[in-house]
Design a protein around this motif. Structure first.
Motif, PDB file in Angstrom:
ATOM      1  N   ALA A  55       0.886  -1.277  -0.082  1.00 20.83           N
ATOM      2  CA  ALA A  55       0.021  -0.233   0.254  1.00 20.83           C
ATOM      3  C   ALA A  55       0.952   1.314   0.026  1.00 20.83           C
ATOM      4  N   GLN A  56       2.147   1.174   0.802  1.00 21.84           N
ATOM      5  CA  GLN A  56       2.970   2.497   0.930  1.00 21.84           C
ATOM      6  C   GLN A  56       4.304   2.062   0.961  1.00 21.84           C
ATOM      7  N   VAL A  57       5.231   2.746   0.256  1.00 19.62           N
ATOM      8  CA  VAL A  57       6.630   2.692   0.409  1.00 19.62           C
ATOM      9  C   VAL A  57       7.195   3.942   0.703  1.00 19.62           C
ATOM     10  N   TYR A  58       7.870   3.962   1.843  1.00 21.71           N
ATOM     11  CA  TYR A  58       8.753   5.190   1.992  1.00 21.71           C
ATOM     12  C   TYR A  58      10.238   4.880   1.494  1.00 21.71           C
ATOM     13  N   PHE A  59      10.757   5.651   0.422  1.00 15.28           N
ATOM     14  CA  PHE A  59      11.896   5.429  -0.080  1.00 15.28           C
ATOM     15  C   PHE A  59      12.762   6.704   0.495  1.00 15.28           C
ATOM     16  N   VAL A  60      14.074   6.185   0.957  1.00 13.79           N
ATOM     17  CA  VAL A  60      15.197   6.965   1.615  1.00 13.79           C
ATOM     18  C   VAL A  60      16.400   6.792   1.048  1.00 13.79           C
ATOM     19  N   ASP A  61      17.050   7.955   0.530  1.00 10.20           N
ATOM     20  CA  ASP A  61      18.439   7.854   0.009  1.00 10.20           C
ATOM     21  C   ASP A  61      18.920   9.410   0.046  1.00 10.20           C
ATOM     22  N   SER A  62      20.140   9.436   0.243  1.00  8.67           N
ATOM     23  CA  SER A  62      20.837  10.623   0.600  1.00  8.67           C
ATOM     24  C   SER A  62      21.069  11.524  -0.555  1.00  8.67           C
ATOM     25  N   SER A  63      21.360  10.720  -1.648  1.00  8.51           N
ATOM     26  CA  SER A  63      21.642  11.242  -3.017  1.00  8.51           C
ATOM     27  C   SER A  63      20.573  11.813  -3.858  1.00  8.51           C
ATOM     28  N   ARG A  64      20.743  12.955  -4.224  1.00 12.58           N
ATOM     29  CA  ARG A  64      19.916  14.032  -4.884  1.00 12.58           C
ATOM     30  C   ARG A  64      19.252  13.173  -6.254  1.00 12.58           C
ATOM     31  N   ALA A  65      20.377  12.824  -6.839  1.00 12.44           N
ATOM     32  CA  ALA A  65      20.113  11.990  -8.134  1.00 12.44           C
ATOM     33  C   ALA A  65      19.197  10.861  -8.123  1.00 12.44           C
ATOM     34  N   ALA A  66      19.770   9.867  -6.908  1.00 11.37           N
ATOM     35  CA  ALA A  66      18.699   8.617  -6.670  1.00 11.37           C
ATOM     36  C   ALA A  66      17.360   9.238  -6.345  1.00 11.37           C
ATOM     37  N   ALA A  67      17.007  10.365  -5.419  1.00  8.79           N
ATOM     38  CA  ALA A  67      15.757  10.518  -5.348  1.00  8.79           C
ATOM     39  C   ALA A  67      15.112  10.980  -6.706  1.00  8.79           C
ATOM     40  N   GLN A  68      15.647  11.819  -7.403  1.00 14.02           N
ATOM     41  CA  GLN A  68      14.963  12.072  -8.707  1.00 14.02           C
ATOM     42  C   GLN A  68      14.744  10.869  -9.623  1.00 14.02           C
ATOM     43  N   VAL A  69      15.622   9.781  -9.657  1.00 20.05           N
ATOM     44  CA  VAL A  69      15.229   8.661 -10.333  1.00 20.05           C
ATOM     45  C   VAL A  69      14.315   7.873  -9.768  1.00 20.05           C
ATOM     46  N   ILE A  70      14.137   7.747  -8.463  1.00 24.15           N
ATOM     47  CA  ILE A  70      12.862   7.132  -7.771  1.00 24.15           C
ATOM     48  C   ILE A  70      11.400   7.922  -8.055  1.00 24.15           C
ATOM     49  N   ARG A  71      11.771   9.228  -7.850  1.00 23.50           N
ATOM     50  CA  ARG A  71      10.628  10.075  -8.464  1.00 23.50           C
ATOM     51  C   ARG A  71       9.904   9.629  -9.936  1.00 23.50           C
ATOM     52  N   GLY A  72      11.125   9.792 -10.700  1.00 18.68           N
ATOM     53  CA  GLY A  72      10.760   9.462 -12.101  1.00 18.68           C
ATOM     54  C   GLY A  72      10.414   8.018 -12.549  1.00 18.68           C
TER      55      GLY A  72
END
Length: 193
Positions: free
Chosen positions: A69-86
């Motif tokens: 139902a829900q996933v909290y994604f955590v990464d310190s990298s800005r590039a990784a956060a952008q890839v996850i959002r994409g």
């Protein structure tokens, strides 16, 4: 890289260029989820996940594809956060995933303060950061994020042992595949043989 099974089966996922991020292989993800569902395809329906050191978000997205139902994604990298959002956007599931660009300990404190709870926690720090395993276990143990019976899964190099547990977690199973391994943990009073 692709989604292995579930609603988004065979859909491609974007990765980060270079070698700093090592996504969990398709084969290892398939093994992980086969163990978790143990023949019950509905086992993950409605569950909540933490995907720590998330990289591309492949593990959390696989969980969503299989009914989480829900996933909290955590990464310190800005590039990784952008890839996850994409990746979430390309599948049309932005509302099912919360992406936090932060250090894991800070994110865990924040999530705990917001009342977040999870049934599964997957962590996959860069293999060279061996101290991150115990530090993450300890940080999890200082929160109320893990529901009773929650399972914590650590991916690690097969030549490295992240330990039998800390922060109240106890390892109950290890699986090795290729150069990688998965160690499974539960809170001490719930650990099984």
């Amino acid at each position: 890289m692709r989604v292995i099974a579930g609603q988004y089966r065979s859909r491609p996922l974007q990765s980060l260029p270079g070698t700093d991020t090592r996504p969990t292989s398709d084969r290892l993800r398939e093994t992980l989820f086969n163990v978790l569902v143990a023949g019950n395809a509905e086992a993950l329906r409605g569950t909540r996940w933490l995907d720590l050191f998330a990289g591309t978000g492949a593990v959390g997205i696989e969980a969503l594809s299989r009914g989480a139902a829900q996933v909290y994604f955590v990464d310190s990298s800005r590039a990784a956060a952008q890839v996850i959002r994409g990746n979430l956007k390309s599948l049309g599931i932005e509302d099912d995933g919360s992406v936090m660009q932060d250090e894991v300990r800070n994110a865990l404190r924040r999530l705990d303060g917001e009342g977040a709870r999870c049934d599964f926690c997957f962590l996959d720090p860069p293999y060279r950061q061996e101290q991150a395993y115990a530090a993450t276990f300890d940080a999890l143990g200082r929160t109320r994020i893990l529901e009773p019976g929650a399972i914590v899964i650590a991916e690690h190099d097969k030549r490295f042992d992240p330990g039998d547990g800390s922060g109240g977690l106890q390892r109950y199973r290890t699986l090795k595949q290729g150069d990688a391994a998965l160690s499974f943990y539960r809170l001490g009073d719930l650990a099984i043989g």
